[in-house]
Design an enzyme around this catalytic site. Sequence first.
Site, mmCIF file in Angstrom:
data_model
loop_
_atom_site.group_PDB
_atom_site.id
_atom_site.type_symbol
_atom_site.label_atom_id
_atom_site.label_comp_id
_atom_site.label_asym_id
_atom_site.label_seq_id
_atom_site.Cartn_x
_atom_site.Cartn_y
_atom_site.Cartn_z
ATOM 1 N N SER A 280 0.833 -1.211 0.000
ATOM 2 C CA SER A 280 0.000 0.000 0.000
ATOM 3 C C SER A 280 0.867 1.260 0.000
ATOM 4 O O SER A 280 1.687 1.433 -0.901
ATOM 5 C CB SER A 280 -0.956 -0.048 1.195
ATOM 6 O OG SER A 280 -1.959 0.947 1.079
ATOM 7 N N ASP B 212 -10.093 -3.556 -5.308
ATOM 8 C CA ASP B 212 -9.172 -2.585 -4.717
ATOM 9 C C ASP B 212 -9.075 -1.387 -5.652
ATOM 10 O O ASP B 212 -8.828 -1.548 -6.850
ATOM 11 C CB ASP B 212 -7.786 -3.246 -4.543
ATOM 12 C CG ASP B 212 -6.755 -2.315 -3.925
ATOM 13 O OD1 ASP B 212 -7.105 -1.199 -3.503
ATOM 14 O OD2 ASP B 212 -5.571 -2.715 -3.871
ATOM 15 N N HIS C 139 -8.094 -4.821 -0.818
ATOM 16 C CA HIS C 139 -6.948 -4.053 -0.343
ATOM 17 C C HIS C 139 -6.600 -4.411 1.104
ATOM 18 O O HIS C 139 -7.463 -4.427 1.975
ATOM 19 C CB HIS C 139 -7.217 -2.552 -0.443
ATOM 20 C CG HIS C 139 -5.992 -1.736 -0.156
ATOM 21 N ND1 HIS C 139 -5.004 -1.560 -1.097
ATOM 22 C CD2 HIS C 139 -5.557 -1.106 0.968
ATOM 23 C CE1 HIS C 139 -4.039 -0.833 -0.576
ATOM 24 N NE2 HIS C 139 -4.336 -0.555 0.681
#
Length: 408
Positions: A191, A348, A378
């Site tokens: 991320s 995501d 995610h």
Amino acid sequence: MRASCVLFTTLVALAAYYVYIPLPGSVTDPWKLMMLDAVFRGTQQVSNLIHFLGLGHHMLVLNFIIVSFGHKRAWSTAQVKVTDTDFDGVEVRVFEGSTGPEEPLKRGIIYIHGGGWALASAKIKYYDELCIVMAEELNAVIISIEYRLVPKVFFPAQVEDVVRSTNYFLQPEVLKKYSVDPSRVAVSGDSAGGNLAAALVQQFHQDPSLRSKIKLQALVYPVLQALDFNTPSYQQNANTPILPRHVMIKYWVEYLQGSQDFVEALIVNNHTSLDVEEATALRARLNWTSLLPTSITRDYKPVQPASGNARILQEMPQLLDVRSAPLLADQKVLRHLPKTYILTCEHDILRDDGIMYAKRLESAGVDVTLDHFEDGFHGCMIFTSWPTDFSVGIRTRNSYFKWLDQNL
């Protein structure tokens, strides 16, 4: 008694209403994901209330809750030695896998945790457990960087922290101290950590003296650009847990120390409208109609307003800085990058960031593996233990480990 039953039924109904959100049929463990999302939404709302009352910054409050419930002290296992130290003033947690007689030098992995540049820690349960298992299974030394967070610091301080600590680790005497093979060092992150990892590797590979020191990079659902918040995956997953579009944009604004008043304008790409000159030259590098396969693009159209808000880029020019948005790097930078692994998830908003980066790297001649999970969401890779144990979390982690094992 009857009143109690009515009250109980009402409370259950309200709880179910709060928890339930419609999800695509292919999402893994949907009810478990709904519960996880509800807890995260509830915690965010409590943090926002405390912020509104003037009792503390909402990001500090939210991170305090996250770290308080998940903090783990440096606890070594029979196979992995865990220590907290600092590299050139940057806190790190070091995980040292045991060295066998057949392999005196170990692999080294610099790991950068996610959390929107503002949340989480190398010392919370999810990342501690990930790095312990990684060190054990790969017989590696993992350097998990505890970079500084928003709102105490802002861009580019986080980039500077990971660059400084990595430079320190790559010194010959430090690698020798940890018995790490200097030819087998990787950079990885998930991320926002994937964002920092990509920025770090780009900076290193523009310096000929550092270029050979990173063998590969492994990016897990990385956030890579802020030029377009209406790629197909941003449109498709605008309200999908656990990272809806408006939350990601708020993270961007916080990271770049901008005004939250810009959030709604960013959602519709007013910052990069056709009349904003600063964005013109960069659109060609993020033309998703050509970078993404037709199976993804066919149901979506680009969002490019004719006119927008030029003041956004005047106040936040960092939105288009390649150190914050590595996907926008020039092709001559990309061609020098090492072998790359990119993991993406269907559900995501950041899916297309990863796919487009893989395509641009491939076009630049880089050896790229794109590992896509149709049932992933995610953040799933860190959710592998009860009560947040997702089947796709275990599969993504195993696939990520396998690639590292085969290529590092």
